[in-house]
Scaffold this motif. Structure first.
Motif, PDB file in Angstrom:
ATOM      1  N   ARG A  26       0.846  -1.201   0.000  1.00  0.00           N
ATOM      2  CA  ARG A  26       0.000   0.000   0.000  1.00  0.00           C
ATOM      3  C   ARG A  26       0.882   1.252   0.000  1.00  0.00           C
ATOM      4  NH1 ARG A  26      -5.107  -1.802   1.164  1.00  0.00           N
ATOM      5  NH2 ARG A  26      -6.231   0.136   1.506  1.00  0.00           N
ATOM      6  N   PHE A  27       1.889   1.243   0.852  1.00  0.00           N
ATOM      7  CA  PHE A  27       2.779   2.390   0.966  1.00  0.00           C
ATOM      8  C   PHE A  27       3.485   2.673  -0.357  1.00  0.00           C
ATOM      9  CE2 PHE A  27       6.687   4.570   2.136  1.00  0.00           C
ATOM     10  CZ  PHE A  27       6.218   5.549   3.000  1.00  0.00           C
ATOM     11  N   LEU A  28       3.975   1.633  -1.018  1.00  0.00           N
ATOM     12  CA  LEU A  28       4.659   1.799  -2.300  1.00  0.00           C
ATOM     13  C   LEU A  28       3.701   2.315  -3.378  1.00  0.00           C
ATOM     14  CD1 LEU A  28       6.920  -1.387  -2.296  1.00  0.00           C
ATOM     15  CD2 LEU A  28       7.613   0.997  -1.923  1.00  0.00           C
ATOM     16  N   ALA A  29       2.460   1.831  -3.356  1.00  0.00           N
ATOM     17  CA  ALA A  29       1.459   2.315  -4.311  1.00  0.00           C
ATOM     18  C   ALA A  29       1.178   3.794  -4.074  1.00  0.00           C
ATOM     19  CB  ALA A  29       0.182   1.490  -4.197  1.00  0.00           C
ATOM     20  N   TYR A  30       1.074   4.190  -2.809  1.00  0.00           N
ATOM     21  CA  TYR A  30       0.834   5.595  -2.494  1.00  0.00           C
ATOM     22  C   TYR A  30       2.014   6.461  -2.925  1.00  0.00           C
ATOM     23  CZ  TYR A  30      -3.112   4.080   0.360  1.00  0.00           C
ATOM     24  OH  TYR A  30      -4.285   3.536   0.800  1.00  0.00           O
ATOM     25  N   ALA A  31       3.221   5.955  -2.757  1.00  0.00           N
ATOM     26  CA  ALA A  31       4.401   6.712  -3.166  1.00  0.00           C
ATOM     27  C   ALA A  31       4.358   6.987  -4.666  1.00  0.00           C
ATOM     28  CB  ALA A  31       5.671   5.950  -2.798  1.00  0.00           C
ATOM     29  N   ALA A  32       3.967   5.997  -5.460  1.00  0.00           N
ATOM     30  CA  ALA A  32       3.854   6.180  -6.909  1.00  0.00           C
ATOM     31  C   ALA A  32       2.759   7.197  -7.245  1.00  0.00           C
ATOM     32  CB  ALA A  32       3.571   4.840  -7.578  1.00  0.00           C
ATOM     33  N   ILE A  33       1.641   7.115  -6.540  1.00  0.00           N
ATOM     34  CA  ILE A  33       0.540   8.053  -6.774  1.00  0.00           C
ATOM     35  C   ILE A  33       0.963   9.470  -6.421  1.00  0.00           C
ATOM     36  CG2 ILE A  33      -1.764   8.725  -5.990  1.00  0.00           C
ATOM     37  CD1 ILE A  33      -2.344   5.696  -5.630  1.00  0.00           C
ATOM     38  N   VAL A  34       1.662   9.630  -5.299  1.00  0.00           N
ATOM     39  CA  VAL A  34       2.121  10.958  -4.873  1.00  0.00           C
ATOM     40  C   VAL A  34       3.056  11.549  -5.922  1.00  0.00           C
ATOM     41  CG1 VAL A  34       3.582  12.165  -3.184  1.00  0.00           C
ATOM     42  CG2 VAL A  34       1.782  10.632  -2.409  1.00  0.00           C
ATOM     43  N   ARG A  35       3.972  10.753  -6.432  1.00  0.00           N
ATOM     44  CA  ARG A  35       4.893  11.255  -7.466  1.00  0.00           C
ATOM     45  C   ARG A  35       4.121  11.701  -8.706  1.00  0.00           C
ATOM     46  NH1 ARG A  35       7.823   6.783  -5.390  1.00  0.00           N
ATOM     47  NH2 ARG A  35       9.570   7.513  -4.143  1.00  0.00           N
ATOM     48  N   LEU A  60      -1.599   8.106   3.606  1.00  0.00           N
ATOM     49  CA  LEU A  60      -0.185   7.792   3.818  1.00  0.00           C
ATOM     50  C   LEU A  60       0.159   7.797   5.305  1.00  0.00           C
ATOM     51  CD1 LEU A  60       2.260   7.212   2.034  1.00  0.00           C
ATOM     52  CD2 LEU A  60       2.728   9.645   2.004  1.00  0.00           C
ATOM     53  N   TYR A  61      -0.340   8.805   6.036  1.00  0.00           N
ATOM     54  CA  TYR A  61      -0.085   8.870   7.474  1.00  0.00           C
ATOM     55  C   TYR A  61      -0.783   7.727   8.218  1.00  0.00           C
ATOM     56  CZ  TYR A  61       2.104  13.452   6.963  1.00  0.00           C
ATOM     57  OH  TYR A  61       2.948  14.476   6.623  1.00  0.00           O
ATOM     58  N   LEU A  62      -1.975   7.363   7.763  1.00  0.00           N
ATOM     59  CA  LEU A  62      -2.652   6.209   8.374  1.00  0.00           C
ATOM     60  C   LEU A  62      -1.852   4.930   8.141  1.00  0.00           C
ATOM     61  CD1 LEU A  62      -6.444   6.772   7.669  1.00  0.00           C
ATOM     62  CD2 LEU A  62      -5.389   6.382   9.884  1.00  0.00           C
ATOM     63  N   THR A  63      -1.345   4.781   6.928  1.00  0.00           N
ATOM     64  CA  THR A  63      -0.554   3.585   6.607  1.00  0.00           C
ATOM     65  C   THR A  63       0.715   3.540   7.446  1.00  0.00           C
ATOM     66  OG1 THR A  63      -1.443   3.547   4.359  1.00  0.00           O
ATOM     67  CG2 THR A  63       0.566   2.287   4.747  1.00  0.00           C
ATOM     68  N   ARG A  64       1.337   4.688   7.646  1.00  0.00           N
ATOM     69  CA  ARG A  64       2.519   4.732   8.516  1.00  0.00           C
ATOM     70  C   ARG A  64       2.161   4.286   9.933  1.00  0.00           C
ATOM     71  NH1 ARG A  64       4.924  10.417  10.059  1.00  0.00           N
ATOM     72  NH2 ARG A  64       2.905  10.412  11.080  1.00  0.00           N
ATOM     73  N   SER A  65       1.043   4.772  10.449  1.00  0.00           N
ATOM     74  CA  SER A  65       0.612   4.370  11.790  1.00  0.00           C
ATOM     75  C   SER A  65       0.286   2.885  11.845  1.00  0.00           C
ATOM     76  CB  SER A  65      -0.607   5.187  12.221  1.00  0.00           C
ATOM     77  OG  SER A  65      -0.271   6.542  12.333  1.00  0.00           O
ATOM     78  N   MET A  66      -0.355   2.376  10.793  1.00  0.00           N
ATOM     79  CA  MET A  66      -0.656   0.939  10.737  1.00  0.00           C
ATOM     80  C   MET A  66       0.636   0.127  10.807  1.00  0.00           C
ATOM     81  SD  MET A  66      -3.584   1.260   7.730  1.00  0.00           S
ATOM     82  CE  MET A  66      -2.755   0.110   6.705  1.00  0.00           C
ATOM     83  N   GLN A  67       1.649   0.577  10.055  1.00  0.00           N
ATOM     84  CA  GLN A  67       2.933  -0.126  10.059  1.00  0.00           C
ATOM     85  C   GLN A  67       3.595  -0.063  11.427  1.00  0.00           C
ATOM     86  OE1 GLN A  67       4.666   2.015   6.713  1.00  0.00           O
ATOM     87  NE2 GLN A  67       4.718   0.111   5.547  1.00  0.00           N
ATOM     88  N   ILE A  68       3.578   1.095  12.044  1.00  0.00           N
ATOM     89  CA  ILE A  68       4.209   1.251  13.364  1.00  0.00           C
ATOM     90  C   ILE A  68       3.546   0.341  14.391  1.00  0.00           C
ATOM     91  CG2 ILE A  68       4.516   2.851  15.300  1.00  0.00           C
ATOM     92  CD1 ILE A  68       5.025   5.046  13.136  1.00  0.00           C
ATOM     93  N   PHE A  69       2.212   0.324  14.429  1.00  0.00           N
ATOM     94  CA  PHE A  69       1.518  -0.535  15.384  1.00  0.00           C
ATOM     95  C   PHE A  69       1.733  -2.014  15.057  1.00  0.00           C
ATOM     96  CE2 PHE A  69      -0.937   3.356  16.329  1.00  0.00           C
ATOM     97  CZ  PHE A  69      -0.826   3.336  17.709  1.00  0.00           C
ATOM     98  N   GLY A  70       1.765  -2.369  13.777  1.00  0.00           N
ATOM     99  CA  GLY A  70       2.003  -3.762  13.389  1.00  0.00           C
ATOM    100  C   GLY A  70       3.399  -4.231  13.773  1.00  0.00           C
TER     101      GLY A  70
END
Length: 131
Positions: A26-35, A60-70
């Motif tokens: 998900r994070f990588l997909a968002y990075a491509a979309i942001v670019r 993106l911030y939600l995904t970061r939080s999901m990763q941190i908690f995981g």
């Protein structure tokens, strides 16, 4: 209270690993979309693009939080195994409970992120339907 064994927290390893792989994708997909959005916004300063950028930023911030908690959940599962290994059963049970709580938070954030993603896609669909 029933005895917690090494295999109990170890069972979560594969589940958390798969979840983290999905989060990373998900994070990588968002990075491509942001670019892509960045390049488009540089060419045309459109308010719709700005709204899309804000939406993807929130996701993106939600995904970061999901990763941190995981990741934290996985870390506490490993700590649980160590505590079981050194025969600190009482503490291990509480640490494992905390690991489960972190995993619950991570998955709850995933639900929120999916709802935001669906709303964003609904806007695209309505644009197509209106034209």
């Amino acid at each position: 209270m029933e005895q917690l064994t090494l295999t109990t927290p170890a069972l979560l390893f594969s589940a958390i690993s798969l979840i983290m792989l999905a989060y990373t994708n998900r994070f990588l997909a968002y990075a491509a979309i942001v670019r892509n959005l960045h390049d488009r916004y540089k060419k045309e300063k459109d308010s719709v693009l700005k709204a899309q950028i804000e939406n993807i930023k929130k996701r993106l911030y939600l995904t970061r939080s999901m990763q941190i908690f995981g990741i934290s959940s996985l870390l506490f599962c490993v700590l649980t195994m160590f505590l079981i290994y050194i025969e600190q059963q009482f503490i291990a049970v509480w640490v494992f409970g905390f690991a489960l709580l972190l995993l619950i938070i991570s998955l709850s954030l995933l639900i929120v992120e999916i709802q935001i993603s669906v709303k964003a896609l609904e806007h695209h669909i309505s644009d197509i339907e209106n034209n």
